[in-house]
Design a protein around this motif. Structure first.
Motif, PDB file in Angstrom:
ATOM      1  N   ASP A  44     -16.101   4.211   6.968  1.00 23.79           N
ATOM      2  CA  ASP A  44     -15.995   4.875   8.190  1.00 23.79           C
ATOM      3  C   ASP A  44     -16.833   4.208   9.395  1.00 23.79           C
ATOM      4  N   LEU A  45     -17.878   4.158   8.911  1.00 26.17           N
ATOM      5  CA  LEU A  45     -18.914   3.446   9.820  1.00 26.17           C
ATOM      6  C   LEU A  45     -18.629   2.277  10.361  1.00 26.17           C
ATOM      7  N   PHE A  46     -18.112   1.450   9.326  1.00 24.12           N
ATOM      8  CA  PHE A  46     -17.723  -0.155   9.427  1.00 24.12           C
ATOM      9  C   PHE A  46     -16.567  -0.092  10.233  1.00 24.12           C
ATOM     10  N   ALA A  47     -15.872   0.779  10.049  1.00 25.84           N
ATOM     11  CA  ALA A  47     -14.533   0.762  10.918  1.00 25.84           C
ATOM     12  C   ALA A  47     -14.689   1.078  12.281  1.00 25.84           C
ATOM     13  N   GLN A  48     -15.676   1.914  12.639  1.00 25.98           N
ATOM     14  CA  GLN A  48     -16.190   2.426  13.676  1.00 25.98           C
ATOM     15  C   GLN A  48     -16.593   1.375  14.551  1.00 25.98           C
ATOM     16  N   ALA A  49     -17.660   0.434  13.895  1.00 28.54           N
ATOM     17  CA  ALA A  49     -18.431  -0.601  14.504  1.00 28.54           C
ATOM     18  C   ALA A  49     -17.710  -1.448  14.890  1.00 28.54           C
ATOM     19  N   THR A  50     -16.632  -2.028  13.671  1.00 22.97           N
ATOM     20  CA  THR A  50     -15.770  -3.226  14.225  1.00 22.97           C
ATOM     21  C   THR A  50     -14.505  -2.875  14.765  1.00 22.97           C
ATOM     22  N   GLY A  51     -14.052  -1.569  14.761  1.00 18.20           N
ATOM     23  CA  GLY A  51     -12.623  -1.369  15.590  1.00 18.20           C
ATOM     24  C   GLY A  51     -11.493  -1.446  14.561  1.00 18.20           C
ATOM     25  N   ASP A  52     -11.879  -1.780  13.120  1.00 13.52           N
ATOM     26  CA  ASP A  52     -10.809  -2.110  12.221  1.00 13.52           C
ATOM     27  C   ASP A  52     -10.509  -0.688  11.675  1.00 13.52           C
ATOM     28  N   HIS A  53      -9.554  -0.057  11.915  1.00 11.00           N
ATOM     29  CA  HIS A  53      -9.324   1.541  11.490  1.00 11.00           C
ATOM     30  C   HIS A  53      -8.053   1.306  10.780  1.00 11.00           C
ATOM     31  N   GLN A  54      -7.786   0.216   9.878  1.00 11.04           N
ATOM     32  CA  GLN A  54      -6.296   0.183   9.097  1.00 11.04           C
ATOM     33  C   GLN A  54      -6.523   1.297   8.014  1.00 11.04           C
ATOM     34  N   TRP A  55      -5.421   2.020   7.992  1.00 10.56           N
ATOM     35  CA  TRP A  55      -5.334   3.126   7.146  1.00 10.56           C
ATOM     36  C   TRP A  55      -5.748   3.023   5.674  1.00 10.56           C
ATOM     37  N   ILE A  56      -5.609   1.654   5.100  1.00 11.00           N
ATOM     38  CA  ILE A  56      -5.973   1.517   3.959  1.00 11.00           C
ATOM     39  C   ILE A  56      -7.352   1.809   3.516  1.00 11.00           C
ATOM     40  N   HIS A  57      -8.369   1.599   4.618  1.00 16.82           N
ATOM     41  CA  HIS A  57      -9.800   1.860   4.575  1.00 16.82           C
ATOM     42  C   HIS A  57     -10.314   3.276   4.902  1.00 16.82           C
ATOM     43  N   THR A  58      -9.380   3.924   6.156  1.00 18.16           N
ATOM     44  CA  THR A  58     -10.056   4.980   6.717  1.00 18.16           C
ATOM     45  C   THR A  58      -9.040   6.169   6.391  1.00 18.16           C
ATOM     46  N   ASP A  59      -8.017   6.396   5.904  1.00 17.71           N
ATOM     47  CA  ASP A  59      -7.184   7.418   5.446  1.00 17.71           C
ATOM     48  C   ASP A  59      -6.998   7.621   4.152  1.00 17.71           C
ATOM     49  N   PRO A  60      -7.937   8.604   3.394  1.00 14.29           N
ATOM     50  CA  PRO A  60      -7.722   8.620   1.976  1.00 14.29           C
ATOM     51  C   PRO A  60      -6.512   9.372   1.501  1.00 14.29           C
ATOM     52  N   GLU A  61      -5.837  10.209   2.362  1.00 12.06           N
ATOM     53  CA  GLU A  61      -4.756  11.040   1.877  1.00 12.06           C
ATOM     54  C   GLU A  61      -3.404   9.791   1.747  1.00 12.06           C
ATOM     55  N   ARG A  62      -3.486   9.102   2.962  1.00  8.45           N
ATOM     56  CA  ARG A  62      -2.396   8.107   2.980  1.00  8.45           C
ATOM     57  C   ARG A  62      -2.483   6.955   1.855  1.00  8.45           C
ATOM     58  N   ALA A  63      -3.733   6.639   1.583  1.00 10.23           N
ATOM     59  CA  ALA A  63      -4.032   5.671   0.371  1.00 10.23           C
ATOM     60  C   ALA A  63      -3.767   6.093  -0.831  1.00 10.23           C
ATOM     61  N   ALA A  64      -4.009   7.469  -0.896  1.00 16.11           N
ATOM     62  CA  ALA A  64      -3.716   7.968  -2.236  1.00 16.11           C
ATOM     63  C   ALA A  64      -2.122   8.144  -2.628  1.00 16.11           C
ATOM     64  N   ASP A  65      -1.414   8.135  -1.478  1.00 14.53           N
ATOM     65  CA  ASP A  65      -0.067   8.184  -1.550  1.00 14.53           C
ATOM     66  C   ASP A  65       0.899   6.734  -1.562  1.00 14.53           C
ATOM     67  N   GLU A  66       0.370   6.022  -0.659  1.00 16.59           N
ATOM     68  CA  GLU A  66       1.022   4.653  -0.377  1.00 16.59           C
ATOM     69  C   GLU A  66       0.296   3.299  -1.175  1.00 16.59           C
ATOM     70  N   SER A  67      -0.883   3.395  -1.162  1.00 16.12           N
ATOM     71  CA  SER A  67      -1.709   2.240  -1.559  1.00 16.12           C
ATOM     72  C   SER A  67      -1.702   1.621  -2.895  1.00 16.12           C
ATOM     73  N   PRO A  68      -1.484   0.762  -3.393  1.00 16.88           N
ATOM     74  CA  PRO A  68      -1.662   0.303  -4.837  1.00 16.88           C
ATOM     75  C   PRO A  68      -2.945   0.430  -5.401  1.00 16.88           C
ATOM     76  N   TYR A  69      -3.665   0.817  -4.821  1.00 15.76           N
ATOM     77  CA  TYR A  69      -5.174   1.241  -5.061  1.00 15.76           C
ATOM     78  C   TYR A  69      -5.480   2.586  -5.611  1.00 15.76           C
ATOM     79  N   LYS A  70      -4.479   3.495  -5.047  1.00 14.98           N
ATOM     80  CA  LYS A  70      -4.549   4.910  -4.652  1.00 14.98           C
ATOM     81  C   LYS A  70      -5.721   5.465  -4.254  1.00 14.98           C
ATOM     82  N   THR A  71      -6.430   4.941  -3.609  1.00 15.20           N
ATOM     83  CA  THR A  71      -7.591   5.119  -2.851  1.00 15.20           C
ATOM     84  C   THR A  71      -7.966   4.424  -1.781  1.00 15.20           C
ATOM     85  N   THR A  72      -8.755   4.559  -0.715  1.00 21.76           N
ATOM     86  CA  THR A  72      -9.332   3.616   0.162  1.00 21.76           C
ATOM     87  C   THR A  72     -10.176   2.771  -0.359  1.00 21.76           C
ATOM     88  N   ILE A  73     -10.203   1.507   0.432  1.00 21.05           N
ATOM     89  CA  ILE A  73     -11.135   0.356  -0.128  1.00 21.05           C
ATOM     90  C   ILE A  73     -11.953  -0.016   1.054  1.00 21.05           C
TER      91      ILE A  73
END
Length: 151
Positions: free
Chosen positions: A32-61
């Motif tokens: 989250d701090l890296f996302a804030q510093a870089t402006g890269d807030h893609q859900w695969i990194h910052t949204d654990p609930e969505r990542a659990a549902d939609e990501s092939p990794y089932k978690t944020t990366i």
């Protein structure tokens, strides 16, 4: 940790491994701090609930560049050159993000000193850094990084 007295001593180590760091746990707060510093807030990194549902990794990366940005910290665990007054990131010859780093995983880095060349009153260092995920046969990142070191 390898401790070198000066650049000549370090340069003589070309072709050898500098070792492997301790493991570092990648946390959601780091991501989250890296996302804030870089402006890269893609859900695969910052949204654990969505990542659990939609990501092939089932978690944020972790962001690939977050993994890569750990290189200076991790290299400092592997070696120190007593005479060096300044080091500058110069670039990279090759970077490959070969595996995702799920949040909560543990990451470590190994480094090999590939090449050293005189650069003005310092040296240009090419280091192969391999970022490994605990219990994974495939590394997260392999990068050939270039640093300038000055005494």
């Amino acid at each position: 940790m390898h401790i070198f007295t000066d650049l000549a001593h370090f340069s003589a180590y070309v072709g050898q491994s500098l070792g492997v760091t301790e493991y570092l746990t990648i946390t959601q707060n780091m991501v989250d701090l890296f996302a804030q510093a870089t402006g890269d807030h893609q859900w695969i990194h910052t949204d654990p609930e969505r990542a659990a549902d939609e990501s092939p990794y089932k978690t944020t990366i972790a962001h690939g560049f977050l993994t890569l940005s750990l290189a200076p910290k991790l290299l400092a665990e592997l070696y120190r050159i007593e005479s060096v007054k300044m080091g500058i990131n110069y670039g990279a010859n090759k970077i490959r993000f070969t595996n995702a780093v799920p949040v909560g995983s543990r990451l470590r880095m190994s480094a090999n000193l590939q090449q050293v060349e005189q650069q003005g009153n310092g040296i240009r260092v090419i280091m192969e850094c391999r970022f490994e995920i605990e219990h994974s046969p495939k590394p997260a990142c392999i990068a050939e990084l270039i640093t300038l070191l000055f005494e």
